[in-house]
Design an enzyme around this catalytic site. Structure first.
Site, mmCIF file in Angstrom:
data_model
loop_
_atom_site.group_PDB
_atom_site.id
_atom_site.type_symbol
_atom_site.label_atom_id
_atom_site.label_comp_id
_atom_site.label_asym_id
_atom_site.label_seq_id
_atom_site.Cartn_x
_atom_site.Cartn_y
_atom_site.Cartn_z
ATOM 1 N N CYS A 170 4.691 -14.495 2.440
ATOM 2 C CA CYS A 170 4.178 -14.896 3.756
ATOM 3 C C CYS A 170 3.984 -16.399 3.930
ATOM 4 O O CYS A 170 3.527 -16.844 4.976
ATOM 5 C CB CYS A 170 2.897 -14.126 4.047
ATOM 6 S SG CYS A 170 3.178 -12.355 3.965
ATOM 7 N N HIS A 295 -4.750 -18.960 8.366
ATOM 8 C CA HIS A 295 -3.814 -17.880 8.021
ATOM 9 C C HIS A 295 -4.420 -16.569 8.528
ATOM 10 O O HIS A 295 -3.736 -15.780 9.153
ATOM 11 C CB HIS A 295 -3.585 -17.874 6.512
ATOM 12 C CG HIS A 295 -2.545 -16.902 6.058
ATOM 13 N ND1 HIS A 295 -1.244 -16.929 6.525
ATOM 14 C CD2 HIS A 295 -2.595 -15.854 5.193
ATOM 15 C CE1 HIS A 295 -0.553 -15.953 5.965
ATOM 16 N NE2 HIS A 295 -1.347 -15.274 5.156
ATOM 17 N N HIS A 329 0.683 -10.022 11.929
ATOM 18 C CA HIS A 329 1.133 -10.850 10.808
ATOM 19 C C HIS A 329 2.656 -10.745 10.738
ATOM 20 O O HIS A 329 3.193 -9.706 10.353
ATOM 21 C CB HIS A 329 0.491 -10.352 9.507
ATOM 22 C CG HIS A 329 0.709 -11.276 8.347
ATOM 23 N ND1 HIS A 329 1.577 -12.344 8.393
ATOM 24 C CD2 HIS A 329 0.166 -11.292 7.100
ATOM 25 C CE1 HIS A 329 1.554 -12.966 7.224
ATOM 26 N NE2 HIS A 329 0.707 -12.359 6.428
#
Lengths: 399, 266
Positions: A170, A295, A329
């Protein structure tokens, strides 16, 4: 004097064009509207084959429509999301202009992805008899290979410069920007198409379900009731050029946690180090940062560690928000999609809030903003962390 | 870009050739005799822990640990692999065919392309900048290019590991590799007392890559489909400098030209 002194300064490079596609929509206007109003694009999961009562951020309007002639071999969900990115806000024309200006072999490409076109391979496996060869029509090179989506973009756009794929889970797309800047500073390219692409797929959905990290409600980053993430999909592209108008990548930091593949240390030490490195490269003090794009996945441990890290780096925490309650996400694409959104917000005078955050968790070291507001952000840090303990922080500034 | 880097250490791992020294012996004439059932087993991981990791990750870490002593703690590392954790992905794809679908957490977190990089950072307690890159058959050239960029941008040493392992059926047929292989290089912008060779790197217009067979390695190494095989000529030349450059493929209309000169004879 070190060799680095001979390189052009990072802030000479310009981000001359950018675009994002997510469940919110295609391009700048949709995302600025959603960041201004605090709208979420998450919907109950109806992804084919996924019987999980979670929420997803699905890009609309990609299944139908023609695929570029001659490139049908690359046709899959990830490349269609990438195409939607090229088509939004005239982005493909900006790449074409860079090619015309610098020459095709002086324009490079670095794309971050976690799953590339694996969604296509999942279908091939589910149709497979269980014995003998897979569907002979399936090409690994054009779909689930990590480099497939990058190769498609290079071929489609006529990019003949150096190109490759970054795949660090990620943090992939954030690190692709760093690589793009390195390619230009070292004189290997005059312009680089950087960014990230990832599509929804069963591998990600059931993988995070196996980790018990999929939220049953739309994800609620930093909320006291947060219980995990909502998976999204998207593409984010940033064109970095040797010179030109546009925001700057002023600094970056990359570190490793070195403790666990999937869980950061409670103090977010690696995240702290990444943000400090970004500030140091940009020659800026923490007090000069106007916004931290967190994040903020919405899991119990990740949000706690990131909150601790931000509190440690910023004696006075600036406005901060996670965008994942809005777009989910987007995994390997997140570092670029969210960087584009952060720059869009900065230019529009919007200070994003954390969609889904209702009751800030009082045990966390920071309380990010819940509601959007208006205000000027000149410089922002964008965090992106990934499996493998892979941390990145990008420092952006408006020109 | 024109750049000079020094090689301060080399690592290698493949069936029958568990170290760079073993590869050197083979390239100097020793027979290649791989075990039929070879399990790469890194020294820096407990056996039980190692067996939870894929063959690709284990062979990469075996090569990485051979060069770690030649590099500073917390220096950057670049991992380059075409198929990465293809074997682990295959297990997940098989699990997606079952009902109900259950994916084991350990398997999922180790299915990412950077599983080798992440597990190496943990094994080595290295908190530096690490990345994982891929470029299909051009992966070795891109690995060198990214490592060189990392070393030159910040003027510091960098570790490079290039690795790939065969995937199990049914995925194997889609990209068949004969053997698992990994090669590792400790690279530094500055010449040190332990430097083995100097590399002059240049990105040039596309040219045909140097054939792995010129290394003299057994065809099972030089002709096995694994992109790591493209590094065999370079691995030979580090110890036996010869005239002429080595070329590695890069994506796009470029190639990476590497000229090797010895450090031991000045």
């Amino acid at each position: 004097m070190t060799r680095t002194a001979h390189l052009p300064p990072l802030d000479e490079l310009a981000i001359t064009a950018r675009v994002a596609v997510s469940c919110i929509g295609h391009g700048r206007d949709a995302h600025v509207e959603a960041m201004s109003s605090g709208r979420s694009g998450l919907t109950p999961c109806d992804f084919p084959g996924a019987a999980i009562p979670c929420w997803i951020g699905q890009v609309s309007g990609i299944e139908q429509g023609a695929f570029p002639r001659g490139l049908a071999a690359y046709d899959n969900r990830a490349t269609r999301i990438a195409l939607a990115g090229l088509e939004a806000d005239g982005f493909a024309a900006r790449v074409a202009a860079a090619i015309a200006r610098w020459g095709s072999d002086r324009v490079g490409i670095v794309i971050g992805t976690s799953t590339s076109g694996v969604e296509k391979l999942e279908q091939v496996y589910r149709r497979w008899s269980g014995d003998g060869p897979l569907d002979p029509a399936y090409s690994l090179r054009h779909h689930n290979d990590h480099h497939a989506v990058t190769a498609f973009l290079a071929e489609h756009l006529g990019i003949a410069g150096v190109g490759y794929t970054v795949s660090t889970a990620c943090s992939s797309a954030a690190k692709a920007l760093i690589d793009g800047a390195q390619l230009v500073r070292l004189g290997l390219c005059d312009a680089v198409l950087t960014g990230g692409v990832d599509s929804l797929c069963l591998t990600s959905l059931y993988g995070f379900e196996g980790l018990e990290l999929l939220s049953r409600a739309p994800c609620r980053p930093f909320d006291v009731r947060r219980e995990g993430l909502s998976i999204g999909e998207g593409a984010g592209f940033l064109l970095i050029e040797r010179e030109g108008d546009g925001p700057r990548l002023l600094g970056y930091g990359e570190t490793s946690d070195a403790v666990s593949m999937s869980t950061p240390p409670p103090d977010g030490a690696g995240a702290q180090a990444a943000m400090r490195e970004a500030l140091a490269r940009g020659g800026l003090a923490a007090a000069e940062i106007g916004f931290v794009k967190l994040h903020g996945t919405g899991t119990r441990t990740n949000d706690a560690a990131e909150a601790a890290a931000v509190a440690a780096v910023f004696p006075h925490v600036p406005p901060a928000a996670s965008l994942k309650g809005m777009i989910g996400h987007t995994l390997g694409a997140a570092g670029a999609v969210e960087a584009v959104l952060c720059l869009d917000a900065m230019e529009a005078g919007v200070v994003p809030g954390t969609v889904g955050l209702d009751q800030p968790d009082p045990t966390l070291a920071i309380a990010p903003g819940a509601r959007p507001s208006t205000g000027e952000i000149r410089r922002a840090i964008c965090n992106a962390f990934g499996f493998g303990g892979s941390n990145s922080a990008l420092l952006f500034g408006l020109a | 870009m024109k750049a000079r880097l020094h090689i301060d250490g080399v690592g290698f791992a493949a069936p029958g050739l568990p170290t760079a020294e073993a590869l050197r012996g083979h390239l100097e004439g020793a027979p290649f005799a791989p075990e039929a059932e070879w399990k790469p087993m890194p020294a820096s991981l407990a056996r039980r822990q190692a067996l939870r990791l894929s063959e690709a990750t284990r062979v990469a870490i075996m090569a990485a640990e051979q060069i770690a002593a030649a590099l500073p703690a917390d220096c950057p590392w670049v991992f380059a692999s075409s198929t990465g954790e293809g074997g682990t992905l295959n297990e997940i794809l098989l699990a997606l065919r079952s009902d109900p679908i259950m994916i084991q957490p350990l398997r999922f977190q180790n299915a990412v392309h950077n599983a080798a990089q992440g597990n190496w950072s943990i094994a080595a307690a290295n908190k530096g900048a690490m990345t994982s890159v891929a470029a299909y058959d051009a992966t070795p050239g891109i690995g060198f290019l990214k490592a060189a960029m990392q070393a030159l941008t910040d003027d510091r040493p960098v570790g490079l590991v290039v690795f790939d392992a065969p995937m199990p059926p049914p995925l194997h047929d889609k990209r068949p590799f004969g053997l698992a292989m990994a090669a590792a290089f400790a690279l530094s912008p500055r010449r040190g007392p332990e430097s083995l060779a100097a590399l002059d790197l240049a990105v040039v217009a596309d040219e045909e890559a140097t054939a792995p067979s010129v290394s003299g390695a057994d065809p099972r190494l030089a002709d096995n489909g694994n992109p790591v095989r493209m590094l065999l000529p370079l691995l030979r030349r580090i110890h036996r400098p010869e005239d002429g450059a080595i070329l590695l493929d890069l994506p796009g209309s470029h190639a990476l030209r590497i000229t090797v000169s010895g450090c031991r004879d000045g």
